[in-house]
Design an enzyme around this catalytic site. Sequence first.
Site, PDB file in Angstrom:
ATOM      1  N   ASN A 105       0.822  -1.209   0.000  1.00 61.74           N
ATOM      2  CA  ASN A 105       0.000   0.000   0.000  1.00 61.74           C
ATOM      3  C   ASN A 105       0.855   1.257   0.000  1.00 61.74           C
ATOM      4  O   ASN A 105       1.934   1.284   0.588  1.00 61.74           O
ATOM      5  CB  ASN A 105      -0.921   0.007   1.219  1.00 61.74           C
ATOM      6  CG  ASN A 105      -1.832  -1.214   1.235  1.00 61.74           C
ATOM      7  OD1 ASN A 105      -1.986  -1.863   0.210  1.00 61.74           O
ATOM      8  ND2 ASN A 105      -2.406  -1.521   2.370  1.00 61.74           N
ATOM      9  N   HIS A 122       5.736  -0.465  -2.851  1.00 61.22           N
ATOM     10  CA  HIS A 122       5.282   0.296  -4.018  1.00 61.22           C
ATOM     11  C   HIS A 122       5.317   1.800  -3.803  1.00 61.22           C
ATOM     12  O   HIS A 122       4.663   2.548  -4.524  1.00 61.22           O
ATOM     13  CB  HIS A 122       3.870  -0.160  -4.427  1.00 61.22           C
ATOM     14  CG  HIS A 122       3.828  -1.583  -4.917  1.00 61.22           C
ATOM     15  ND1 HIS A 122       2.683  -2.345  -4.959  1.00 61.22           N
ATOM     16  CD2 HIS A 122       4.822  -2.377  -5.402  1.00 61.22           C
ATOM     17  CE1 HIS A 122       2.958  -3.546  -5.436  1.00 61.22           C
ATOM     18  NE2 HIS A 122       4.248  -3.594  -5.711  1.00 61.22           N
ATOM     19  N   CYS A 130      11.265  14.003  -8.349  1.00 61.95           N
ATOM     20  CA  CYS A 130      11.629  14.766  -9.546  1.00 61.95           C
ATOM     21  C   CYS A 130      11.985  13.781 -10.659  1.00 61.95           C
ATOM     22  O   CYS A 130      12.778  12.857 -10.447  1.00 61.95           O
ATOM     23  CB  CYS A 130      12.823  15.680  -9.248  1.00 61.95           C
ATOM     24  SG  CYS A 130      13.468  16.474 -10.738  1.00 61.95           S
ATOM     25  N   CYS A 151       9.532  20.501 -10.110  1.00 64.43           N
ATOM     26  CA  CYS A 151      10.621  20.469  -9.143  1.00 64.43           C
ATOM     27  C   CYS A 151      11.116  21.898  -8.891  1.00 64.43           C
ATOM     28  O   CYS A 151      11.469  22.610  -9.840  1.00 64.43           O
ATOM     29  CB  CYS A 151      11.754  19.598  -9.700  1.00 64.43           C
ATOM     30  SG  CYS A 151      13.234  19.635  -8.679  1.00 64.43           S
ATOM     31  N   CYS A 154      14.931  22.231 -10.289  1.00 59.39           N
ATOM     32  CA  CYS A 154      15.353  22.175 -11.701  1.00 59.39           C
ATOM     33  C   CYS A 154      14.223  22.449 -12.692  1.00 59.39           C
ATOM     34  O   CYS A 154      14.460  22.521 -13.895  1.00 59.39           O
ATOM     35  CB  CYS A 154      16.008  20.826 -12.007  1.00 59.39           C
ATOM     36  SG  CYS A 154      14.835  19.475 -12.124  1.00 59.39           S
TER      37      CYS A 154
HETATM   38  C1  BJW Z   1      -9.915  -7.816   2.204  1.00 59.38           C
HETATM   39  C2  BJW Z   1     -10.772  -6.885   2.743  1.00 59.38           C
HETATM   40  C3  BJW Z   1     -10.805  -6.847   4.135  1.00 59.38           C
HETATM   41  C4  BJW Z   1     -10.919  -6.653   0.652  1.00 59.38           C
HETATM   42  N1  BJW Z   1     -10.043  -7.674   4.839  1.00 59.38           N
HETATM   43  N2  BJW Z   1      -9.168  -8.647   2.906  1.00 59.38           N
HETATM   44  C5  BJW Z   1       5.240 -12.418 -12.894  1.00 59.38           C
HETATM   45  C6  BJW Z   1       4.083 -12.945 -13.460  1.00 59.38           C
HETATM   46  C7  BJW Z   1       3.172 -12.121 -14.137  1.00 59.38           C
HETATM   47  C8  BJW Z   1       3.406 -10.758 -14.269  1.00 59.38           C
HETATM   48  C9  BJW Z   1       4.544 -10.235 -13.711  1.00 59.38           C
HETATM   49  C10 BJW Z   1       5.439 -11.060 -13.037  1.00 59.38           C
HETATM   50  N3  BJW Z   1       6.457 -10.279 -12.573  1.00 59.38           N
HETATM   51  C11 BJW Z   1       6.197  -8.993 -12.922  1.00 59.38           C
HETATM   52  C12 BJW Z   1       5.047  -8.934 -13.636  1.00 59.38           C
HETATM   53  C13 BJW Z   1       4.423  -7.698 -14.225  1.00 59.38           C
HETATM   54  C14 BJW Z   1       3.616  -6.901 -13.216  1.00 59.38           C
HETATM   55  C15 BJW Z   1       2.531  -7.811 -12.652  1.00 59.38           C
HETATM   56  O1  BJW Z   1       2.631  -8.357 -11.566  1.00 59.38           O
HETATM   57  N4  BJW Z   1       1.448  -7.954 -13.399  1.00 59.38           N
HETATM   58  C16 BJW Z   1       0.332  -8.832 -12.990  1.00 59.38           C
HETATM   59  C17 BJW Z   1      -0.851  -7.969 -12.521  1.00 59.38           C
HETATM   60  C18 BJW Z   1      -0.042  -9.670 -14.162  1.00 59.38           C
HETATM   61  N5  BJW Z   1       4.482  -6.380 -12.175  1.00 59.38           N
HETATM   62  C19 BJW Z   1       5.113  -5.231 -12.322  1.00 59.38           C
HETATM   63  O2  BJW Z   1       5.027  -4.566 -13.343  1.00 59.38           O
HETATM   64  C20 BJW Z   1       5.999  -4.784 -11.184  1.00 59.38           C
HETATM   65  N6  BJW Z   1       7.281  -4.467 -11.701  1.00 59.38           N
HETATM   66  C21 BJW Z   1       8.134  -5.395 -12.127  1.00 59.38           C
HETATM   67  O3  BJW Z   1       7.931  -6.576 -12.007  1.00 59.38           O
HETATM   68  O4  BJW Z   1       9.256  -4.889 -12.695  1.00 59.38           O
HETATM   69  C22 BJW Z   1      10.179  -5.776 -13.342  1.00 59.38           C
HETATM   70  C23 BJW Z   1      11.257  -4.915 -13.914  1.00 59.38           C
HETATM   71  C24 BJW Z   1      12.580  -5.215 -13.644  1.00 59.38           C
HETATM   72  C25 BJW Z   1      13.598  -4.423 -14.186  1.00 59.38           C
HETATM   73  C26 BJW Z   1      13.279  -3.309 -14.973  1.00 59.38           C
HETATM   74  C27 BJW Z   1      11.951  -3.009 -15.242  1.00 59.38           C
HETATM   75  C28 BJW Z   1      10.945  -3.815 -14.707  1.00 59.38           C
HETATM   76  C29 BJW Z   1       5.493  -3.502 -10.560  1.00 59.38           C
HETATM   77  C30 BJW Z   1       4.150  -3.645  -9.930  1.00 59.38           C
HETATM   78  C31 BJW Z   1       3.654  -2.291  -9.423  1.00 59.38           C
HETATM   79  C32 BJW Z   1       2.229  -2.360  -8.926  1.00 59.38           C
HETATM   80  N7  BJW Z   1       1.736  -1.037  -8.763  1.00 59.38           N
HETATM   81  C33 BJW Z   1       0.418  -0.846  -8.174  1.00 59.38           C
HETATM   82  C34 BJW Z   1       0.115   0.670  -8.143  1.00 59.38           C
HETATM   83  C35 BJW Z   1       0.954   1.338  -7.042  1.00 59.38           C
HETATM   84  C36 BJW Z   1       0.758   2.799  -6.986  1.00 59.38           C
HETATM   85  C37 BJW Z   1      -0.637   3.223  -6.643  1.00 59.38           C
HETATM   86  O5  BJW Z   1      -1.227   2.781  -5.632  1.00 59.38           O
HETATM   87  O6  BJW Z   1      -1.185   4.009  -7.395  1.00 59.38           O
HETATM   88  O7  BJW Z   1       0.375  -1.370  -6.843  1.00 59.38           O
HETATM   89  S1  BJW Z   1      -0.884  -1.741  -9.005  1.00 59.38           S
HETATM   90  C38 BJW Z   1      -1.785  -2.165  -7.546  1.00 59.38           C
HETATM   91  O8  BJW Z   1      -1.760  -3.601  -7.321  1.00 59.38           O
HETATM   92  C39 BJW Z   1      -0.989  -1.537  -6.394  1.00 59.38           C
HETATM   93  C40 BJW Z   1      -1.075  -2.603  -5.351  1.00 59.38           C
HETATM   94  O9  BJW Z   1      -0.070  -2.426  -4.384  1.00 59.38           O
HETATM   95  C41 BJW Z   1      -0.973  -3.869  -6.156  1.00 59.38           C
HETATM   96  C42 BJW Z   1      -1.482  -5.099  -5.448  1.00 59.38           C
HETATM   97  O10 BJW Z   1      -2.853  -5.016  -5.203  1.00 59.38           O
HETATM   98  P1  BJW Z   1      -3.426  -5.584  -3.838  1.00 59.38           P
HETATM   99  O11 BJW Z   1      -2.897  -4.832  -2.704  1.00 59.38           O
HETATM  100  O12 BJW Z   1      -3.282  -7.054  -3.812  1.00 59.38           O
HETATM  101  O13 BJW Z   1      -4.966  -5.153  -3.971  1.00 59.38           O
HETATM  102  P2  BJW Z   1      -6.159  -5.878  -4.742  1.00 59.38           P
HETATM  103  O14 BJW Z   1      -7.218  -4.857  -4.936  1.00 59.38           O
HETATM  104  O15 BJW Z   1      -5.688  -6.617  -5.919  1.00 59.38           O
HETATM  105  O16 BJW Z   1      -6.672  -6.969  -3.688  1.00 59.38           O
HETATM  106  C43 BJW Z   1      -7.313  -6.611  -2.485  1.00 59.38           C
HETATM  107  C44 BJW Z   1      -7.562  -7.890  -1.710  1.00 59.38           C
HETATM  108  O17 BJW Z   1      -8.099  -7.556  -0.446  1.00 59.38           O
HETATM  109  C45 BJW Z   1      -8.572  -8.831  -2.383  1.00 59.38           C
HETATM  110  O18 BJW Z   1      -8.052 -10.158  -2.370  1.00 59.38           O
HETATM  111  C46 BJW Z   1      -9.805  -8.748  -1.486  1.00 59.38           C
HETATM  112  O19 BJW Z   1     -10.528  -9.988  -1.414  1.00 59.38           O
HETATM  113  C47 BJW Z   1      -9.180  -8.415  -0.169  1.00 59.38           C
HETATM  114  N8  BJW Z   1     -10.012  -7.670   0.772  1.00 59.38           N
HETATM  115  N9  BJW Z   1     -11.389  -6.192   1.683  1.00 59.38           N
HETATM  116  C48 BJW Z   1      -9.253  -8.582   4.156  1.00 59.38           C
HETATM  117  N10 BJW Z   1     -11.640  -5.976   4.748  1.00 59.38           N
END
Ligand code: BJW
Length: 252
Positions: A105, A122, A130, A151, A154
């Site tokens: 988060n 994240h 910047c 920024c 710059c």
């Molecule tokens: C409850 C509840 C309650 C509800 N109690 N529970 C391997 C396989 C496939 C793809 C990839 C891989 N490796 C990398 C990738 C690509 C990509 C990826 O993972 N894609 C998949 C989606 C297919 N990953 C990336 O691009 C990452 N970078 C990377 O791998 O770089 C490699 C690289 C190397 C060298 C050079 C260049 C690149 C980066 C990922 C960045 C994710 N960013 C975000 C946005 C952040 C900024 C912002 O907030 O604006 O992060 S996307 C979004 O998803 C955010 C979250 O942190 C992230 C995860 O989501 P989260 O927290 O799991 O939320 P939800 O909504 O999905 O789930 C909520 C859950 O809560 C649900 O299960 C509900 O049931 C539950 N729930 N209420 C308990 N009360």
Amino acid sequence: MTMLEHHIDEVVTLLAGARRVAVLTGAGISAESGVPTFRGQDGLWKHYRAESLATPEAFERDPALVWEWYEWRRGLIASVEPNAGHRVLAGWEDAFEEFAVITQNVDGLHDKAGSRTVVELHGNIWKLRCTREGTVEEIRETPLPHLPPICPSCGALRRPHVVWFGEALDPAVLGRAAEISRAGQVMVVLGTSGLVHPAASLPYAAARAGAKIVEVNVEPTPLTPQADHFLPGKAGEILPALDRRLREARAA
Ligand code: BJW
């Protein structure tokens, strides 16, 4: 005794015997504070396209649009408070010899609840970076006086200090999270869909290193079949129940 109570009992026994505990949180833990999750029925990605808002390409194409979305979220997050789940985790800092929260988060609610050992995979929505110099500054003022922000040193555009799709996580941050995951005897995975990597890989790394995996979620995820215990329910209800029972077990 219900199945849930039975699992809670077993998890309490696990936690009571653990010295090193790691927690991985996702958007679900902040849902009860009123912060929308990403996926699912009322998730952000139902109303907004991730590719248009949470990628470096989107920011290059239309920084003002991306900033508008982040400003809306900053305003929303500014108006909410940590919930019972965040507060239990803050208290667990002193309940174990080693304890850390690894969070996906960006809302800063673990900090606000009083957690001291927080690894933000994240980034953080309150920080601006910047795009030229890479300097990071925390600015809590919302709305920002000028959008998109520039920024002061710059004149280049500033962006939210968060990790978008296709961007690498900070290697030092990811390294620390991996280390904490491997060192834990128990990893509690809370409120994450387990779909976004590399964050989603951490519980598997923890399990390979010998940790027991406890998952808390309102619904099953791809991790559920691999978890040692799945506690179905809201983080804000399950965590206080676990905490209460843990205190009782320790006092006995
Ligand atoms: C409850 C509840 C309650 C509800 N109690 N529970 C391997 C396989 C496939 C793809 C990839 C891989 N490796 C990398 C990738 C690509 C990509 C990826 O993972 N894609 C998949 C989606 C297919 N990953 C990336 O691009 C990452 N970078 C990377 O791998 O770089 C490699 C690289 C190397 C060298 C050079 C260049 C690149 C980066 C990922 C960045 C994710 N960013 C975000 C946005 C952040 C900024 C912002 O907030 O604006 O992060 S996307 C979004 O998803 C955010 C979250 O942190 C992230 C995860 O989501 P989260 O927290 O799991 O939320 P939800 O909504 O999905 O789930 C909520 C859950 O809560 C649900 O299960 C509900 O049931 C539950 N729930 N209420 C308990 N009360």
